[in-house]
Design a protein around this motif. Structure first.
Motif, mmCIF file in Angstrom:
data_model
loop_
_atom_site.group_PDB
_atom_site.id
_atom_site.type_symbol
_atom_site.label_atom_id
_atom_site.label_comp_id
_atom_site.label_asym_id
_atom_site.label_seq_id
_atom_site.Cartn_x
_atom_site.Cartn_y
_atom_site.Cartn_z
ATOM 1 N N ILE A 19 1.120 -1.353 0.255
ATOM 2 C CA ILE A 19 0.099 -0.075 -0.046
ATOM 3 C C ILE A 19 1.155 0.898 -0.253
ATOM 4 O O ILE A 19 2.048 0.786 1.041
ATOM 5 N N CYS A 20 0.167 2.866 -1.102
ATOM 6 C CA CYS A 20 0.967 3.893 -1.180
ATOM 7 C C CYS A 20 0.193 5.050 -1.092
ATOM 8 O O CYS A 20 -1.079 4.037 -1.422
ATOM 9 N N ARG A 24 3.525 8.632 -2.911
ATOM 10 C CA ARG A 24 4.133 7.753 -2.731
ATOM 11 C C ARG A 24 4.855 7.574 -2.010
ATOM 12 O O ARG A 24 6.409 7.441 -2.485
ATOM 13 N N SER A 25 4.986 8.727 -1.583
ATOM 14 C CA SER A 25 6.381 8.863 -0.256
ATOM 15 C C SER A 25 6.455 8.236 0.835
ATOM 16 O O SER A 25 7.295 7.394 1.646
ATOM 17 N N GLN A 26 5.163 7.377 1.068
ATOM 18 C CA GLN A 26 4.600 6.258 2.512
ATOM 19 C C GLN A 26 4.708 4.526 1.437
ATOM 20 O O GLN A 26 3.390 4.738 0.598
ATOM 21 N N ARG A 27 5.307 3.671 1.224
ATOM 22 C CA ARG A 27 5.106 2.455 1.332
ATOM 23 C C ARG A 27 4.834 0.995 2.200
ATOM 24 O O ARG A 27 5.828 1.581 3.499
ATOM 25 N N LYS A 28 3.849 1.110 2.406
ATOM 26 C CA LYS A 28 3.920 -0.326 4.040
ATOM 27 C C LYS A 28 3.393 -1.725 2.863
ATOM 28 O O LYS A 28 2.248 -1.840 1.828
ATOM 29 N N ALA A 42 -4.844 -0.649 6.145
ATOM 30 C CA ALA A 42 -4.018 0.792 4.604
ATOM 31 C C ALA A 42 -4.788 2.070 6.034
ATOM 32 O O ALA A 42 -3.707 2.500 6.188
ATOM 33 N N GLN A 43 -5.821 2.634 6.101
ATOM 34 C CA GLN A 43 -6.180 3.728 7.070
ATOM 35 C C GLN A 43 -5.116 3.980 7.688
ATOM 36 O O GLN A 43 -4.848 5.018 8.579
ATOM 37 N N SER A 44 -4.984 3.048 8.647
ATOM 38 C CA SER A 44 -4.646 2.708 10.522
ATOM 39 C C SER A 44 -3.094 3.282 9.547
ATOM 40 O O SER A 44 -2.096 3.967 10.889
ATOM 41 N N ALA A 45 -2.454 2.115 9.091
ATOM 42 C CA ALA A 45 -0.940 1.539 8.610
ATOM 43 C C ALA A 45 -0.038 3.448 7.937
ATOM 44 O O ALA A 45 0.756 3.589 8.531
ATOM 45 N N LEU A 46 -1.250 3.840 7.018
ATOM 46 C CA LEU A 46 -0.160 4.916 6.561
ATOM 47 C C LEU A 46 -1.144 6.328 7.582
ATOM 48 O O LEU A 46 -0.639 7.322 7.015
ATOM 49 N N ALA A 47 -1.652 6.292 8.583
ATOM 50 C CA ALA A 47 -2.809 7.103 9.185
ATOM 51 C C ALA A 47 -3.002 8.398 8.575
ATOM 52 O O ALA A 47 -3.442 9.856 8.978
ATOM 53 N N ILE A 48 -4.368 7.777 7.701
ATOM 54 C CA ILE A 48 -5.278 8.864 6.872
ATOM 55 C C ILE A 48 -6.307 8.932 7.662
ATOM 56 O O ILE A 48 -6.581 7.809 7.430
ATOM 57 N N PRO A 49 -6.853 10.042 8.167
ATOM 58 C CA PRO A 49 -8.121 10.037 8.398
ATOM 59 C C PRO A 49 -9.324 9.697 7.366
ATOM 60 O O PRO A 49 -9.360 10.284 5.892
#
Length: 176
Positions: A19-20, A24-28, A42-49
């Motif tokens: 997931i990015c 594309r600055s963060q990849r998990k 994905a929402q919790s790993a990338l901390a997207i509100p």
């Protein structure tokens, strides 16, 4: 209820996904067994509100249904987008491109040995315009055999020269 759980289909095993975020600055890397599970992780790993949507990173195809999600292979790269964000194609910078070379001709010579008793081998390779290439292998096997052939040719040349000199001297003697 226990029999219903045993008879129902087994839960799908978790599969890996990458997931990015939108730029594309963060990849998990995430393991998920369903689309809802992947959205939550994905929402919790990338901390997207707020709510997110998933698209394929390679072409921007939206992943909205569970049936389409199950067709995705392991290791698929997905992009998580929040409200207002859109997918954009990955732009390659010039530093990542291989330098463009304009070679008219390139000739390489490689010396190598396949056997310690050999004299060696020579490989000549010519490349034109980076596209057309041809090569030739010159192999010199068996130093002993090569020396025998060289000595035989030397002996033959010396014999021929001797015959020519003797014939010429006899002819000159008769002429005088």
């Amino acid at each position: 209820s226990m029999t219903q759980q045993l008879l129902s289909s087994p839960a799908p095993r978790p599969r890996p996904y990458r997931i990015c975020n939108w730029d594309r600055s963060q990849r998990k890397g995430i393991m998920a067994q369903s689309l809802a599970d992947l959205l939550h992780q994905a929402q919790s790993a990338l901390a997207i509100p707020g709510p997110i949507s998933l698209v394929l990173d390679e072409d921007g195809t939206a992943v909205e249904t569970e049936s389409f999600f199950r067709t995705l292979g392991e290791g698929t790269v997905l992009m998580a987008l929040s409200k207002g964000q859109t997918w954009t194609a990955c732009k390659l910078s010039l530093s990542h491109k291989p330098p463009k070379r304009i070679d008219v001709a390139c000739v390489t010579f490689d010396l190598y040995k396949t056997n310690p008793q050999d004299l060696g081998c020579l490989n000549v390779k010519a490349t034109l315009y980076g596209t057309y290439s041809m090569s030739y292998d010159l192999r010199c096997y068996g130093a002993r055999r090569l020396m025998k052939e060289a000595l035989r040719w030397t002996l033959f040349t010396m014999q021929a020269t001797g015959h020519v000199l003797l014939g010429t001297s006899c002819y000159m003697q008769q002429l005088l």
